[in-house]
Design a protein around this motif. Structure first.
Motif, PDB file in Angstrom:
ATOM      1  N   SER A 218     -25.140  32.822 -58.151  1.00  0.00           N
ATOM      2  CA  SER A 218     -24.288  31.933 -58.020  1.00  0.00           C
ATOM      3  C   SER A 218     -22.557  32.853 -57.096  1.00  0.00           C
ATOM      4  O   SER A 218     -22.316  32.343 -56.579  1.00  0.00           O
ATOM      5  CB  SER A 218     -22.944  32.198 -59.252  1.00  0.00           C
ATOM      6  OG  SER A 218     -22.621  32.726 -59.585  1.00  0.00           O
TER       7      SER A 218
ATOM      8  N   LEU B  66     -27.041  25.618 -56.358  1.00  0.00           N
ATOM      9  CA  LEU B  66     -27.801  26.578 -56.913  1.00  0.00           C
ATOM     10  C   LEU B  66     -28.605  26.215 -57.970  1.00  0.00           C
ATOM     11  O   LEU B  66     -29.488  26.504 -58.501  1.00  0.00           O
ATOM     12  CB  LEU B  66     -26.671  27.095 -57.577  1.00  0.00           C
ATOM     13  CG  LEU B  66     -25.057  27.482 -57.171  1.00  0.00           C
ATOM     14  CD1 LEU B  66     -24.180  28.117 -58.776  1.00  0.00           C
ATOM     15  CD2 LEU B  66     -25.728  29.054 -57.358  1.00  0.00           C
ATOM     16  N   ASN B  67     -28.508  24.537 -58.150  1.00  0.00           N
ATOM     17  CA  ASN B  67     -30.039  23.984 -58.820  1.00  0.00           C
ATOM     18  C   ASN B  67     -31.336  23.787 -58.540  1.00  0.00           C
ATOM     19  O   ASN B  67     -32.291  24.331 -58.461  1.00  0.00           O
ATOM     20  CB  ASN B  67     -29.472  22.412 -59.133  1.00  0.00           C
ATOM     21  CG  ASN B  67     -30.075  21.670 -60.267  1.00  0.00           C
ATOM     22  OD1 ASN B  67     -30.612  22.503 -61.106  1.00  0.00           O
ATOM     23  ND2 ASN B  67     -29.941  20.259 -60.445  1.00  0.00           N
TER      24      ASN B  67
ATOM     25  N   ARG C  20     -35.220  32.610 -61.843  1.00  0.00           N
ATOM     26  CA  ARG C  20     -34.229  32.995 -61.263  1.00  0.00           C
ATOM     27  C   ARG C  20     -33.661  32.423 -62.195  1.00  0.00           C
ATOM     28  O   ARG C  20     -33.270  30.783 -62.444  1.00  0.00           O
ATOM     29  CB  ARG C  20     -34.051  33.013 -59.362  1.00  0.00           C
ATOM     30  CG  ARG C  20     -34.848  34.102 -58.694  1.00  0.00           C
ATOM     31  CD  ARG C  20     -35.034  34.074 -57.561  1.00  0.00           C
ATOM     32  NE  ARG C  20     -33.538  34.300 -56.874  1.00  0.00           N
ATOM     33  CZ  ARG C  20     -32.639  35.604 -56.730  1.00  0.00           C
ATOM     34  NH1 ARG C  20     -33.707  36.876 -57.052  1.00  0.00           N
ATOM     35  NH2 ARG C  20     -31.734  36.125 -56.690  1.00  0.00           N
ATOM     36  N   THR C  21     -31.776  32.771 -62.096  1.00  0.00           N
ATOM     37  CA  THR C  21     -31.451  31.596 -62.900  1.00  0.00           C
ATOM     38  C   THR C  21     -29.923  31.644 -62.112  1.00  0.00           C
ATOM     39  O   THR C  21     -29.888  32.402 -61.125  1.00  0.00           O
ATOM     40  CB  THR C  21     -30.680  32.884 -63.885  1.00  0.00           C
ATOM     41  OG1 THR C  21     -29.946  33.953 -63.681  1.00  0.00           O
ATOM     42  CG2 THR C  21     -31.883  33.057 -65.255  1.00  0.00           C
ATOM     43  N   ILE C  22     -29.306  30.980 -62.460  1.00  0.00           N
ATOM     44  CA  ILE C  22     -27.406  30.302 -61.801  1.00  0.00           C
ATOM     45  C   ILE C  22     -26.786  32.228 -61.728  1.00  0.00           C
ATOM     46  O   ILE C  22     -26.133  32.008 -60.161  1.00  0.00           O
ATOM     47  CB  ILE C  22     -27.231  29.708 -61.980  1.00  0.00           C
ATOM     48  CG1 ILE C  22     -27.599  28.139 -62.735  1.00  0.00           C
ATOM     49  CG2 ILE C  22     -25.609  28.975 -61.964  1.00  0.00           C
ATOM     50  CD1 ILE C  22     -26.669  26.822 -62.781  1.00  0.00           C
TER      51      ILE C  22
ATOM     52  N   GLU D 122     -32.639  27.801 -58.750  1.00  0.00           N
ATOM     53  CA  GLU D 122     -32.688  27.610 -60.222  1.00  0.00           C
ATOM     54  C   GLU D 122     -34.019  27.418 -60.473  1.00  0.00           C
ATOM     55  O   GLU D 122     -34.579  27.505 -61.025  1.00  0.00           O
ATOM     56  CB  GLU D 122     -31.656  27.227 -60.583  1.00  0.00           C
ATOM     57  CG  GLU D 122     -31.787  27.256 -62.697  1.00  0.00           C
ATOM     58  CD  GLU D 122     -30.622  26.658 -63.332  1.00  0.00           C
ATOM     59  OE1 GLU D 122     -30.345  25.897 -63.308  1.00  0.00           O
ATOM     60  OE2 GLU D 122     -30.162  27.899 -64.318  1.00  0.00           O
ATOM     61  N   SER D 123     -34.655  25.872 -59.916  1.00  0.00           N
ATOM     62  CA  SER D 123     -35.163  25.081 -59.866  1.00  0.00           C
ATOM     63  C   SER D 123     -37.019  25.706 -59.610  1.00  0.00           C
ATOM     64  O   SER D 123     -37.621  25.970 -59.879  1.00  0.00           O
ATOM     65  CB  SER D 123     -35.606  24.076 -59.155  1.00  0.00           C
ATOM     66  OG  SER D 123     -35.593  24.015 -57.655  1.00  0.00           O
TER      67      SER D 123
ATOM     68  N   GLU E 261     -27.682  34.705 -61.462  1.00  0.00           N
ATOM     69  CA  GLU E 261     -27.998  35.604 -60.655  1.00  0.00           C
ATOM     70  C   GLU E 261     -28.271  35.151 -58.985  1.00  0.00           C
ATOM     71  O   GLU E 261     -27.474  35.971 -58.252  1.00  0.00           O
ATOM     72  CB  GLU E 261     -29.732  35.194 -60.697  1.00  0.00           C
ATOM     73  CG  GLU E 261     -30.502  36.745 -61.640  1.00  0.00           C
ATOM     74  CD  GLU E 261     -32.087  36.644 -62.155  1.00  0.00           C
ATOM     75  OE1 GLU E 261     -32.651  36.843 -61.284  1.00  0.00           O
ATOM     76  OE2 GLU E 261     -32.195  35.285 -61.884  1.00  0.00           O
TER      77      GLU E 261
END
Length: 163
Positions: A143, A93-94, A137-139, A97-98, A141
Protein backbone atom coordinates in the motif's frame (compact mmCIF):
# COMPACT_ATOMS: atom_id res chain seq x y z
CA UNK A 1 14.79 -11.60 -23.01
CA UNK A 2 14.67 -15.39 -22.75
CA UNK A 3 14.45 -17.37 -25.99
CA UNK A 4 11.12 -18.60 -27.31
CA UNK A 5 8.86 -16.91 -24.79
CA UNK A 6 5.21 -16.96 -25.79
CA UNK A 7 2.84 -14.32 -24.45
CA UNK A 8 -0.94 -14.59 -24.44
CA UNK A 9 -2.77 -11.27 -24.78
CA UNK A 10 -6.27 -11.58 -23.32
CA UNK A 11 -8.66 -8.90 -24.56
CA UNK A 12 -11.89 -8.80 -26.53
CA UNK A 13 -12.32 -5.21 -27.65
CA UNK A 14 -10.03 -2.37 -28.60
CA UNK A 15 -7.58 -2.32 -25.76
CA UNK A 16 -4.20 -0.95 -24.75
CA UNK A 17 -3.01 -4.55 -25.00
CA UNK A 18 -2.91 -4.25 -28.78
CA UNK A 19 -0.17 -1.62 -28.28
CA UNK A 20 2.02 -4.25 -26.59
CA UNK A 21 2.32 -6.50 -29.65
CA UNK A 22 5.01 -4.50 -31.53
CA UNK A 23 7.13 -4.25 -28.37
CA UNK A 24 6.82 -7.97 -27.59
CA UNK A 25 7.63 -8.98 -31.16
CA UNK A 26 10.63 -6.64 -31.08
CA UNK A 27 11.86 -8.51 -28.00
CA UNK A 28 11.51 -11.85 -29.77
CA UNK A 29 8.35 -12.80 -27.88
CA UNK A 30 5.69 -14.61 -29.87
CA UNK A 31 2.13 -13.44 -29.17
CA UNK A 32 -1.30 -14.99 -29.44
CA UNK A 33 -4.66 -13.57 -28.46
CA UNK A 34 -7.53 -14.95 -26.40
CA UNK A 35 -10.84 -13.10 -26.32
CA UNK A 36 -12.38 -14.75 -23.25
CA UNK A 37 -11.76 -17.16 -20.39
CA UNK A 38 -12.63 -20.25 -22.44
CA UNK A 39 -9.97 -19.37 -25.04
CA UNK A 40 -7.51 -18.55 -22.23
CA UNK A 41 -8.12 -21.95 -20.63
CA UNK A 42 -7.61 -23.67 -23.99
CA UNK A 43 -4.34 -21.76 -24.55
CA UNK A 44 -3.07 -22.72 -21.10
CA UNK A 45 -3.77 -26.40 -21.74
CA UNK A 46 -2.30 -26.71 -25.22
CA UNK A 47 0.99 -28.38 -26.17
CA UNK A 48 2.85 -25.06 -26.16
CA UNK A 49 1.26 -22.93 -23.43
CA UNK A 50 2.25 -19.30 -22.97
CA UNK A 51 4.98 -18.35 -20.54
CA UNK A 52 3.38 -14.99 -19.78
CA UNK A 53 -0.13 -13.51 -19.91
CA UNK A 54 -1.18 -9.89 -20.33
CA UNK A 55 -4.89 -9.42 -19.58
CA UNK A 56 -7.37 -6.58 -19.78
CA UNK A 57 -9.22 -5.81 -16.55
CA UNK A 58 -12.62 -6.90 -17.92
CA UNK A 59 -13.71 -9.25 -20.68
CA UNK A 60 -17.15 -10.19 -21.98
CA UNK A 61 -17.30 -13.40 -19.91
CA UNK A 62 -14.86 -12.81 -17.05
CA UNK A 63 -12.45 -10.48 -15.28
CA UNK A 64 -8.70 -10.27 -14.78
CA UNK A 65 -9.17 -12.20 -11.51
CA UNK A 66 -10.61 -15.21 -13.35
CA UNK A 67 -7.75 -15.09 -15.87
CA UNK A 68 -5.32 -14.96 -12.92
CA UNK A 69 -7.03 -17.99 -11.33
CA UNK A 70 -6.72 -19.98 -14.57
CA UNK A 71 -3.05 -19.01 -14.85
CA UNK A 72 -2.32 -20.04 -11.26
CA UNK A 73 -3.94 -23.45 -11.81
CA UNK A 74 -1.80 -24.07 -14.92
CA UNK A 75 1.22 -26.34 -14.48
CA UNK A 76 3.58 -24.62 -14.21
CA UNK A 77 1.71 -21.48 -13.10
CA UNK A 78 1.90 -18.64 -15.65
CA UNK A 79 2.63 -15.06 -14.53
CA UNK A 80 -0.09 -12.54 -15.33
CA UNK A 81 0.31 -8.81 -15.99
CA UNK A 82 -2.95 -6.87 -15.69
CA UNK A 83 -3.35 -3.96 -18.11
CA UNK A 84 -5.71 -1.15 -17.17
CA UNK A 85 -6.77 1.86 -19.18
CA UNK A 86 -6.68 4.09 -16.08
CA UNK A 87 -4.82 4.21 -12.78
CA UNK A 88 -7.04 2.81 -10.04
CA UNK A 89 -5.21 2.41 -6.71
CA UNK A 90 -7.72 -0.04 -5.15
CA UNK A 91 -7.56 -2.16 -8.30
CA UNK A 92 -3.75 -1.93 -8.31
CA UNK A 93 -3.63 -3.20 -4.73
CA UNK A 94 -6.17 -5.94 -5.42
CA UNK A 95 -4.23 -7.13 -8.48
CA UNK A 96 -0.92 -7.31 -6.63
CA UNK A 97 -2.49 -8.91 -3.57
CA UNK A 98 -4.01 -11.62 -5.80
CA UNK A 99 -0.55 -12.72 -6.88
CA UNK A 100 -0.45 -11.15 -10.34
CA UNK A 101 3.04 -10.39 -11.61
CA UNK A 102 2.34 -6.72 -12.27
CA UNK A 103 -0.17 -3.98 -13.09
CA UNK A 104 0.50 -1.55 -15.93
CA UNK A 105 -1.23 1.39 -17.58
CA UNK A 106 -0.51 3.31 -20.79
CA UNK A 107 1.46 5.10 -22.00
CA UNK A 108 3.88 2.20 -22.28
CA UNK A 109 7.57 3.01 -22.38
CA UNK A 110 10.00 0.51 -23.86
CA UNK A 111 12.27 0.44 -20.80
CA UNK A 112 9.29 -0.04 -18.46
CA UNK A 113 7.87 -2.88 -20.54
CA UNK A 114 11.22 -4.64 -20.74
CA UNK A 115 11.48 -4.39 -16.95
CA UNK A 116 7.91 -5.69 -16.48
CA UNK A 117 8.46 -8.68 -18.77
CA UNK A 118 11.76 -9.61 -17.13
CA UNK A 119 10.29 -9.20 -13.65
CA UNK A 120 7.21 -11.26 -14.50
CA UNK A 121 9.24 -14.06 -16.03
CA UNK A 122 11.69 -14.13 -13.12
CA UNK A 123 8.88 -13.96 -10.59
CA UNK A 124 7.00 -16.72 -12.39
CA UNK A 125 10.06 -18.95 -12.28
CA UNK A 126 10.42 -18.28 -8.55
CA UNK A 127 6.71 -18.96 -7.95
CA UNK A 128 6.88 -22.26 -9.83
CA UNK A 129 9.75 -23.44 -7.63
CA UNK A 130 8.49 -21.98 -4.33
CA UNK A 131 6.89 -24.19 -1.69
CA UNK A 132 3.11 -24.26 -1.98
CA UNK A 133 2.74 -22.75 1.49
CA UNK A 134 4.59 -19.55 0.60
CA UNK A 135 2.71 -16.56 2.05
CA UNK A 136 1.08 -14.19 -0.45
CA UNK A 137 1.88 -10.50 -0.57
CA UNK A 138 -0.63 -8.45 1.37
CA UNK A 139 -2.13 -5.01 0.92
CA UNK A 140 -0.09 -3.75 3.85
CA UNK A 141 3.11 -4.78 2.08
CA UNK A 142 2.31 -2.82 -1.08
CA UNK A 143 0.00 0.00 0.00
CA UNK A 144 2.70 2.54 0.76
CA UNK A 145 4.26 1.85 -2.66
CA UNK A 146 0.96 2.59 -4.42
CA UNK A 147 1.12 6.17 -3.18
CA UNK A 148 4.17 6.65 -5.38
CA UNK A 149 2.72 4.85 -8.40
CA UNK A 150 3.85 6.80 -11.45
CA UNK A 151 3.43 4.47 -14.41
CA UNK A 152 3.99 0.96 -15.66
CA UNK A 153 5.55 -1.97 -13.92
CA UNK A 154 5.65 -1.05 -10.25
CA UNK A 155 5.72 -4.59 -8.86
CA UNK A 156 8.75 -5.49 -10.98
CA UNK A 157 10.43 -2.26 -9.89
CA UNK A 158 9.81 -2.96 -6.22
CA UNK A 159 10.88 -6.59 -6.53
CA UNK A 160 14.15 -5.59 -8.17
CA UNK A 161 14.71 -2.89 -5.55
CA UNK A 162 14.22 -5.51 -2.82
CA UNK A 163 11.17 -3.84 -1.32
Amino acid sequence: MPDRVRALLVYDQESPLAELTPFLHGEGIETTQARNCAETDTALNCLQPPGLIFTDTALADCTWAEVEALAQRARPPVPVVVVSRLMDVPLYLNVLESGAADFIIPPFRHADLAHVVKGALLGGARRASAPSGAPPRTISEVSHHAQNYAGSGMRAFHAQAGR
